[in-house]
Design a protein around this motif. Structure first.
Motif, PDB file in Angstrom:
ATOM      1  N   THR A  30       0.830  -1.207   0.000  1.00  0.00           N
ATOM      2  CA  THR A  30       0.000   0.000   0.000  1.00  0.00           C
ATOM      3  C   THR A  30       0.862   1.254   0.000  1.00  0.00           C
ATOM      4  O   THR A  30       0.564   2.222  -0.711  1.00  0.00           O
ATOM      5  N   MET A  31       1.946   1.245   0.773  1.00  0.00           N
ATOM      6  CA  MET A  31       2.838   2.403   0.812  1.00  0.00           C
ATOM      7  C   MET A  31       3.486   2.648  -0.545  1.00  0.00           C
ATOM      8  O   MET A  31       3.516   3.782  -1.033  1.00  0.00           O
ATOM      9  N   VAL A  32       4.002   1.595  -1.139  1.00  0.00           N
ATOM     10  CA  VAL A  32       4.649   1.731  -2.452  1.00  0.00           C
ATOM     11  C   VAL A  32       3.636   2.192  -3.492  1.00  0.00           C
ATOM     12  O   VAL A  32       3.939   3.048  -4.336  1.00  0.00           O
ATOM     13  N   SER A  33       2.417   1.684  -3.422  1.00  0.00           N
ATOM     14  CA  SER A  33       1.363   2.129  -4.345  1.00  0.00           C
ATOM     15  C   SER A  33       1.104   3.615  -4.177  1.00  0.00           C
ATOM     16  O   SER A  33       0.921   4.337  -5.163  1.00  0.00           O
ATOM     17  N   GLY A  34       1.089   4.086  -2.936  1.00  0.00           N
ATOM     18  CA  GLY A  34       0.870   5.507  -2.682  1.00  0.00           C
ATOM     19  C   GLY A  34       1.971   6.378  -3.250  1.00  0.00           C
ATOM     20  O   GLY A  34       1.710   7.399  -3.907  1.00  0.00           O
ATOM     21  N   PHE A  35       3.215   5.980  -3.032  1.00  0.00           N
ATOM     22  CA  PHE A  35       4.331   6.756  -3.582  1.00  0.00           C
ATOM     23  C   PHE A  35       4.337   6.689  -5.109  1.00  0.00           C
ATOM     24  O   PHE A  35       4.648   7.672  -5.784  1.00  0.00           O
ATOM     25  N   SER A  36       3.970   5.532  -5.666  1.00  0.00           N
ATOM     26  CA  SER A  36       3.903   5.403  -7.127  1.00  0.00           C
ATOM     27  C   SER A  36       2.832   6.309  -7.714  1.00  0.00           C
ATOM     28  O   SER A  36       3.051   6.958  -8.742  1.00  0.00           O
ATOM     29  N   LEU A  37       1.673   6.371  -7.065  1.00  0.00           N
ATOM     30  CA  LEU A  37       0.599   7.243  -7.531  1.00  0.00           C
ATOM     31  C   LEU A  37       1.031   8.705  -7.485  1.00  0.00           C
ATOM     32  O   LEU A  37       0.816   9.463  -8.443  1.00  0.00           O
ATOM     33  N   ALA A  38       1.666   9.102  -6.386  1.00  0.00           N
ATOM     34  CA  ALA A  38       2.127  10.487  -6.266  1.00  0.00           C
ATOM     35  C   ALA A  38       3.188  10.793  -7.328  1.00  0.00           C
ATOM     36  O   ALA A  38       3.136  11.837  -7.988  1.00  0.00           O
ATOM     37  N   PHE A  39       4.138   9.885  -7.510  1.00  0.00           N
ATOM     38  CA  PHE A  39       5.176  10.090  -8.523  1.00  0.00           C
ATOM     39  C   PHE A  39       4.565  10.205  -9.910  1.00  0.00           C
ATOM     40  O   PHE A  39       4.924  11.090 -10.696  1.00  0.00           O
ATOM     41  N   THR A  40       3.633   9.303 -10.215  1.00  0.00           N
ATOM     42  CA  THR A  40       2.994   9.323 -11.529  1.00  0.00           C
ATOM     43  C   THR A  40       2.245  10.635 -11.755  1.00  0.00           C
ATOM     44  O   THR A  40       2.318  11.217 -12.841  1.00  0.00           O
ATOM     45  N   SER A  41       1.555  11.106 -10.742  1.00  0.00           N
ATOM     46  CA  SER A  41       0.825  12.379 -10.867  1.00  0.00           C
ATOM     47  C   SER A  41       1.783  13.529 -11.137  1.00  0.00           C
ATOM     48  O   SER A  41       1.526  14.382 -11.999  1.00  0.00           O
ATOM     49  N   LEU A  42       2.898  13.558 -10.417  1.00  0.00           N
ATOM     50  CA  LEU A  42       3.892  14.612 -10.628  1.00  0.00           C
ATOM     51  C   LEU A  42       4.551  14.478 -12.006  1.00  0.00           C
ATOM     52  O   LEU A  42       4.745  15.476 -12.706  1.00  0.00           O
ATOM     53  N   ALA A  43       4.853  13.247 -12.397  1.00  0.00           N
ATOM     54  CA  ALA A  43       5.484  13.020 -13.704  1.00  0.00           C
ATOM     55  C   ALA A  43       4.554  13.408 -14.851  1.00  0.00           C
ATOM     56  O   ALA A  43       4.994  14.008 -15.842  1.00  0.00           O
ATOM     57  N   MET A  44       3.266  13.088 -14.721  1.00  0.00           N
ATOM     58  CA  MET A  44       2.315  13.433 -15.776  1.00  0.00           C
ATOM     59  C   MET A  44       2.181  14.950 -15.920  1.00  0.00           C
ATOM     60  O   MET A  44       2.119  15.472 -17.041  1.00  0.00           O
ATOM     61  N   ALA A  45       2.164  15.655 -14.800  1.00  0.00           N
ATOM     62  CA  ALA A  45       2.099  17.121 -14.855  1.00  0.00           C
ATOM     63  C   ALA A  45       3.357  17.672 -15.511  1.00  0.00           C
ATOM     64  O   ALA A  45       3.288  18.589 -16.337  1.00  0.00           O
ATOM     65  N   HIS A  46       4.499  17.107 -15.178  1.00  0.00           N
ATOM     66  CA  HIS A  46       5.764  17.537 -15.779  1.00  0.00           C
ATOM     67  C   HIS A  46       5.780  17.258 -17.277  1.00  0.00           C
ATOM     68  O   HIS A  46       6.106  18.124 -18.091  1.00  0.00           O
ATOM     69  N   ASP A  47       5.418  16.027 -17.645  1.00  0.00           N
ATOM     70  CA  ASP A  47       5.441  15.628 -19.056  1.00  0.00           C
ATOM     71  C   ASP A  47       4.465  16.436 -19.902  1.00  0.00           C
ATOM     72  O   ASP A  47       4.700  16.648 -21.091  1.00  0.00           O
ATOM     73  N   ALA A  48       3.370  16.879 -19.290  1.00  0.00           N
ATOM     74  CA  ALA A  48       2.386  17.681 -20.008  1.00  0.00           C
ATOM     75  C   ALA A  48       2.825  19.152 -20.111  1.00  0.00           C
ATOM     76  O   ALA A  48       2.134  19.950 -20.732  1.00  0.00           O
ATOM     77  N   GLY A  49       3.963  19.462 -19.498  1.00  0.00           N
ATOM     78  CA  GLY A  49       4.466  20.835 -19.567  1.00  0.00           C
ATOM     79  C   GLY A  49       3.684  21.802 -18.696  1.00  0.00           C
ATOM     80  O   GLY A  49       3.652  23.003 -18.980  1.00  0.00           O
ATOM     81  N   ARG A  50       3.047  21.289 -17.663  1.00  0.00           N
ATOM     82  CA  ARG A  50       2.224  22.131 -16.794  1.00  0.00           C
ATOM     83  C   ARG A  50       3.106  23.094 -16.009  1.00  0.00           C
ATOM     84  O   ARG A  50       3.769  22.716 -15.070  1.00  0.00           O
ATOM     85  N   THR A  51       3.135  24.324 -16.409  1.00  0.00           N
ATOM     86  CA  THR A  51       3.880  25.337 -15.677  1.00  0.00           C
ATOM     87  C   THR A  51       2.959  26.190 -14.821  1.00  0.00           C
ATOM     88  O   THR A  51       3.429  27.045 -14.074  1.00  0.00           O
TER      89      THR A  51
END
Length: 121
Positions: A76-97
């Motif tokens: 559950t902990m790893v899933s939580g960190f993975s979800l947070a990382f993915t959310s941050l990565a998607m915002a970065h990859d989308a160029g969200r400034t």
């Protein structure tokens, strides 16, 4: 601890870690490694179960008991960190400034609170 609560704690840890880093970079906090370690220790103490191992247990039994006790919590902990990382990565990859990483985490916390990432997600 329920999955949504774990996700919120993970988001809180990441947000707090960013605040610690910003303070350290600004020279406002000389003991940031200790502070960050304290935050991580708090998370682990809250999320990981205690384990009782009978004194006569074989090494194999100890390994099985530890795996059974820690496996679900770590997953559950790893899933939580993975979800947070993915959310941050998607915002970065989308160029969200238009959103900071803290704002991305706040949005994720709102989604968790709304049940988007509940037990059945």
């Amino acid at each position: 601890m329920e999955r949504a609560e774990v996700l919120k704690r993970v988001i809180g840890i990441l947000t707090e870690a960013q605040e610690i880093r910003r303070a350290a970079e600004a020279g406002e906090d000389d003991d940031s490694p200790d502070t960050e370690a304290g935050v991580i220790n708090q998370l682990l103490n809250e999320m990981l179960p205690s384990i009782s191992v009978p004194a006569e247990s074989s090494p194999q039994e100890v390994a099985r008991l530890v795996a059974e006790a820690l496996g679900p919590a770590l997953h559950t902990m790893v899933s939580g960190f993975s979800l947070a990382f993915t959310s941050l990565a998607m915002a970065h990859d989308a160029g969200r400034t238009d959103m900071s990483s803290v704002e991305v985490l706040q949005q994720l916390a709102l989604e968790v609170e709304a049940g988007t990432y509940g037990e059945n997600s």
